[in-house]
Motif scaffolding. Sequence first.
Motif, PDB file in Angstrom:
ATOM      1  N   ASP A 131     109.394 129.184  74.003  1.00 37.77           N
ATOM      2  CA  ASP A 131     109.698 128.074  73.365  1.00 37.77           C
ATOM      3  C   ASP A 131     110.594 128.205  71.862  1.00 37.77           C
ATOM      4  OD1 ASP A 131     108.309 126.076  74.911  1.00 37.77           O
ATOM      5  OD2 ASP A 131     106.306 126.753  73.899  1.00 37.77           O
ATOM      6  N   ARG A 132     110.866 129.601  71.705  1.00 36.61           N
ATOM      7  CA  ARG A 132     111.910 129.697  70.548  1.00 36.61           C
ATOM      8  C   ARG A 132     112.490 131.192  70.936  1.00 36.61           C
ATOM      9  NH1 ARG A 132     112.447 128.798  64.764  1.00 36.61           N
ATOM     10  NH2 ARG A 132     112.691 130.827  63.755  1.00 36.61           N
ATOM     11  N   LEU A 178     115.971 126.405  70.608  1.00 35.88           N
ATOM     12  CA  LEU A 178     114.798 126.075  71.132  1.00 35.88           C
ATOM     13  C   LEU A 178     115.079 125.201  72.419  1.00 35.88           C
ATOM     14  CD1 LEU A 178     113.228 123.950  68.316  1.00 35.88           C
ATOM     15  CD2 LEU A 178     112.808 126.229  68.988  1.00 35.88           C
ATOM     16  N   PRO A 179     114.309 125.309  73.514  1.00 35.56           N
ATOM     17  CA  PRO A 179     114.543 124.747  74.947  1.00 35.56           C
ATOM     18  C   PRO A 179     115.379 123.459  74.706  1.00 35.56           C
ATOM     19  CG  PRO A 179     112.378 125.607  74.805  1.00 35.56           C
ATOM     20  CD  PRO A 179     112.798 125.597  73.592  1.00 35.56           C
ATOM     21  N   GLN A 180     114.680 122.504  73.955  1.00 37.49           N
ATOM     22  CA  GLN A 180     115.487 121.216  73.841  1.00 37.49           C
ATOM     23  C   GLN A 180     116.770 121.282  73.416  1.00 37.49           C
ATOM     24  OE1 GLN A 180     112.357 122.668  72.640  1.00 37.49           O
ATOM     25  NE2 GLN A 180     111.191 121.126  71.453  1.00 37.49           N
ATOM     26  N   ASP A 181     117.223 122.379  72.816  1.00 35.08           N
ATOM     27  CA  ASP A 181     118.676 122.384  72.368  1.00 35.08           C
ATOM     28  C   ASP A 181     119.587 122.600  73.551  1.00 35.08           C
ATOM     29  OD1 ASP A 181     117.890 122.441  69.671  1.00 35.08           O
ATOM     30  OD2 ASP A 181     117.437 124.623  69.511  1.00 35.08           O
ATOM     31  N   GLY A 183     118.671 121.073  76.441  1.00 33.42           N
ATOM     32  CA  GLY A 183     118.229 120.161  77.245  1.00 33.42           C
ATOM     33  C   GLY A 183     117.178 120.441  78.295  1.00 33.42           C
ATOM     34  N   LEU A 184     116.301 121.299  77.831  1.00 36.45           N
ATOM     35  CA  LEU A 184     115.334 121.688  78.732  1.00 36.45           C
ATOM     36  C   LEU A 184     113.857 121.353  78.177  1.00 36.45           C
ATOM     37  CD1 LEU A 184     116.563 125.407  79.410  1.00 36.45           C
ATOM     38  CD2 LEU A 184     116.643 123.605  81.024  1.00 36.45           C
ATOM     39  N   GLU A 185     112.771 121.631  78.895  1.00 33.72           N
ATOM     40  CA  GLU A 185     111.487 121.069  78.329  1.00 33.72           C
ATOM     41  C   GLU A 185     110.764 122.355  77.855  1.00 33.72           C
ATOM     42  OE1 GLU A 185     109.862 118.195  78.188  1.00 33.72           O
ATOM     43  OE2 GLU A 185     111.706 117.068  78.604  1.00 33.72           O
ATOM     44  N   PRO A 186     110.198 122.305  76.677  1.00 30.50           N
ATOM     45  CA  PRO A 186     109.217 123.143  76.245  1.00 30.50           C
ATOM     46  C   PRO A 186     108.053 123.547  76.904  1.00 30.50           C
ATOM     47  CG  PRO A 186     109.202 121.285  74.614  1.00 30.50           C
ATOM     48  CD  PRO A 186     110.065 120.742  75.720  1.00 30.50           C
ATOM     49  N   TYR A 190     105.727 119.951  70.589  1.00 29.48           N
ATOM     50  CA  TYR A 190     106.416 120.414  69.394  1.00 29.48           C
ATOM     51  C   TYR A 190     106.671 119.055  68.430  1.00 29.48           C
ATOM     52  CZ  TYR A 190     110.086 121.499  66.012  1.00 29.48           C
ATOM     53  OH  TYR A 190     110.786 121.710  64.937  1.00 29.48           O
ATOM     54  N   GLU A 195     107.749 114.617  62.528  1.00 27.92           N
ATOM     55  CA  GLU A 195     107.515 114.200  63.888  1.00 27.92           C
ATOM     56  C   GLU A 195     105.815 114.225  63.779  1.00 27.92           C
ATOM     57  OE1 GLU A 195     107.860 114.927  68.606  1.00 27.92           O
ATOM     58  OE2 GLU A 195     109.144 115.321  67.360  1.00 27.92           O
TER      59      GLU A 195
END
Length: 198
Positions: A131-132, A178-181, A183-186, A190, A195
């Motif tokens: 995740d990181r 991060l995965p989101q960077d 376009g992937l799902e963590p 998070y 948030e």
Amino acid sequence: MEPAHIVTDRLDIGMLLDSDVDAFVEAWKDPLIRRWTNVPSPGTREQAAHFIHHFCPEGWREDTNYLFGVRVRDSGELVGPMGIFGLSWVGRSERMASLGCWTLAAHRGKGYTAEAIRAIAGWAFTELKLDRIESVGEVANKGSLACAVKVGFTHEGTLRSRIIQDGVRRDAWMASLLPQDLGLEPSMPYAGEHETLV
């Protein structure tokens, strides 16, 4: 884990080979590689062979480090090694690790390093469920930071006395992906700074 093989538009990313030993010995003489990364001294053929034939396969076998040889697809030339490091018990339970590499002089400035980082990070997020991913470099190594940011890493700041180079403690920059960077799902939810998870 069995060693992975990744193919991109221009690169073939797989295991380091016996034929890479001499390339490592020459690369370790490069002043820039010696300045910005920790490589063996004096950098003998025996040290290169040990790294390629023992350290790298052991990392895959023990699921602690995942080292790749990055090659130009058209020519088979070695661009450099790249890997995911630091999956200790804590790193594994927290789903995080570090990425490190160096690039041979002949292949710098062609975008190969960024292309390989993106591919290996994507593999680590999907196959290792990280995740990181962190990247750390000496503060003065602005080229490596620029490459990381190009891929999508976020520069998080300066860490005092973080790395040792030539027997001297030095400040370092820290960047993370991060995965989101990509376009992937963590693998787990998070909650960022602004948030709140309900």
